[in-house]
Design a protein around this motif. Structure first.
Motif, mmCIF file in Angstrom:
data_model
loop_
_atom_site.group_PDB
_atom_site.id
_atom_site.type_symbol
_atom_site.label_atom_id
_atom_site.label_comp_id
_atom_site.label_asym_id
_atom_site.label_seq_id
_atom_site.Cartn_x
_atom_site.Cartn_y
_atom_site.Cartn_z
ATOM 1 N N ASP A 1 -2.604 18.970 1.287
ATOM 2 C CA ASP A 1 -3.811 18.422 0.660
ATOM 3 C C ASP A 1 -3.460 17.574 -0.560
ATOM 4 O O ASP A 1 -2.379 17.675 -1.136
ATOM 5 C CB ASP A 1 -4.746 19.560 0.226
ATOM 6 N N GLY A 2 -4.450 16.787 -0.966
ATOM 7 C CA GLY A 2 -4.341 16.056 -2.223
ATOM 8 C C GLY A 2 -3.562 14.768 -2.102
ATOM 9 O O GLY A 2 -3.120 14.355 -1.029
ATOM 10 N N GLN A 3 -3.397 14.121 -3.253
ATOM 11 C CA GLN A 3 -2.674 12.861 -3.296
ATOM 12 C C GLN A 3 -1.205 13.080 -2.961
ATOM 13 O O GLN A 3 -0.586 14.056 -3.385
ATOM 14 C CB GLN A 3 -2.789 12.228 -4.686
ATOM 15 N N SER B 1 -6.002 0.031 2.699
ATOM 16 C CA SER B 1 -6.598 1.148 3.434
ATOM 17 C C SER B 1 -6.440 0.931 4.931
ATOM 18 O O SER B 1 -6.598 -0.188 5.434
ATOM 19 C CB SER B 1 -8.082 1.289 3.089
ATOM 20 N N SER C 1 2.375 9.659 5.604
ATOM 21 C CA SER C 1 1.220 10.306 4.969
ATOM 22 C C SER C 1 0.368 11.021 6.015
ATOM 23 O O SER C 1 -0.130 12.131 5.776
ATOM 24 C CB SER C 1 0.384 9.255 4.228
ATOM 25 N N ASP D 1 -1.370 2.899 -2.372
ATOM 26 C CA ASP D 1 -1.291 2.256 -3.684
ATOM 27 C C ASP D 1 0.133 1.741 -3.866
ATOM 28 O O ASP D 1 1.067 2.519 -4.092
ATOM 29 C CB ASP D 1 -1.664 3.274 -4.767
ATOM 30 N N ARG E 1 1.659 5.826 -4.049
ATOM 31 C CA ARG E 1 0.694 6.916 -3.963
ATOM 32 C C ARG E 1 -0.243 6.681 -2.789
ATOM 33 O O ARG E 1 -0.630 5.543 -2.514
ATOM 34 C CB ARG E 1 -0.107 7.030 -5.271
ATOM 35 N N ASP F 1 -3.830 8.317 -0.917
ATOM 36 C CA ASP F 1 -4.973 9.217 -0.942
ATOM 37 C C ASP F 1 -5.704 9.154 0.394
ATOM 38 O O ASP F 1 -5.716 8.114 1.065
ATOM 39 C CB ASP F 1 -5.951 8.827 -2.051
ATOM 40 N N ARG F 2 -6.353 10.253 0.761
ATOM 41 C CA ARG F 2 -7.256 10.219 1.905
ATOM 42 C C ARG F 2 -8.493 9.412 1.522
ATOM 43 O O ARG F 2 -9.004 9.515 0.408
ATOM 44 C CB ARG F 2 -7.680 11.641 2.314
ATOM 45 N N SER F 3 -8.987 8.567 2.445
ATOM 46 C CA SER F 3 -10.105 7.691 2.120
ATOM 47 C C SER F 3 -10.904 7.376 3.376
ATOM 48 O O SER F 3 -10.370 6.764 4.307
ATOM 49 C CB SER F 3 -9.587 6.394 1.493
ATOM 50 N N TYR G 1 -6.609 6.441 5.088
ATOM 51 C CA TYR G 1 -5.690 6.588 3.968
ATOM 52 C C TYR G 1 -5.717 5.319 3.121
ATOM 53 O O TYR G 1 -5.833 4.208 3.649
ATOM 54 C CB TYR G 1 -4.259 6.832 4.459
#
Length: 262
Positions: free
Chosen positions: A90-92, A248, A80, A114, A103, A105-107, A111
């Motif tokens: 970009d994006g999920q 995360s 990722s 999921d 899945r 996501d940036r956080s 990251y």
């Protein structure tokens, strides 16, 4: 001769030379399986990840130095990071894998992964190798599809544990996780997978898909801070959310290289 770009990323850390290193190759299509296995053996890292676009997202596979792995968290995080940070996607990110859809996501500058939850299956009988490893049959243990988990008394017991790798090999096809309630974190762990060519894995996202539901039930809360107490170490912020485990963490790129295949 075929030239490919390969990245090496330290996962579950924001500091170089900590966390768990993984190699990542972004492909147009899979290489022959023997070639992917040879690349992983040459790298001699816990995992080498191979990822390709599938039209809707990505297909993702992981290889240890000796075989293909069904599930790997830190190499998913590393992949990722390469796609988002190095290639600007970009994006999920949605990955299709042997354990289903993952899945990411940036956080908060890092990251969030999921993953499916793999709840612990309590062992009613203690396998003989565990009795030899721990010197007793009074062992609190559970398992999932790829590992046996043993709960130790406290964090000091985790730190002082010396693995008997020949006995751990006798757990074949399973590997060994030890875990305990933490001092500064909700729980800590270590992971030994000599069967996969990994005497001790520095930080392992996949084992937390079972550790999180276990400790969430034990401690009575869904949000947990975890630390893997290897020599490199790694911090994971975790949440049990229904039948999913959210993890995360951060990652940092160590190397970008060109490899040459015949």
């Amino acid at each position: 001769m075929q030239e490919l770009t390969m990245y090496q990323v330290d996962a579950f850390t924001s500091v170089l030379f900590r966390g768990n290193p993984a190699a990542v190759l972004v492909l147009d299509d899979w290489l022959p399986e023997a070639t992917m296995q040879n690349i992983a053996a040459e790298n001699n890292l816990a995992e080498t990840a191979f990822v390709r676009p599938n039209g809707k997202g990505w297909d993702l596979r992981w290889f240890t130095p000796v075989h293909e792995a069904p599930f790997c968290g830190h190499a998913t995080l590393a992949t990722s990071h390469v796609l988002a940070h190095e290639l600007g996607i970009d994006g999920q990110l949605v990955f299709e894998t042997q354990v289903g859809t993952l899945r990411v996501d940036r956080s908060n500058g890092g990251y969030q992964l999921d993953f499916p939850s793999f709840p612990p299956e309590i062992l009613t009988e203690t396998p003989a190798p565990l009795q030899a490893i721990f010197g007793t049959d009074e062992i609190k243990a559970f398992r999932n599809f790829e590992n046996i988990f043993v709960v130790l008394a406290d964090e000091q017991a985790i730190l002082s544990f010396v693995p008997d790798l020949p006995e751990i090999l006798k757990l074949d096809p399973l590997s060994l996780v030890i875990t305990a309630k933490g001092d500064e974190h909700d729980f800590v762990s270590r992971y030994f997978a000599p069967l996969a060519g990994i005497p001790e894995d520095p930080v392992t996202g996949s084992i937390h898909a079972t550790l999180v539901p276990y400790w969430a039930q034990k401690l009575g809360k869904p949000n947990l801070s975890a630390f893997q107490r290897s020599s490199r170490g790694g911090h994971l912020l975790c949440e049990l959310k229904g039948d999913r485990v959210l993890i995360s963490g951060s990652a940092v790129t160590f190397m970008k290289a060109r490899i040459y295949l015949p």
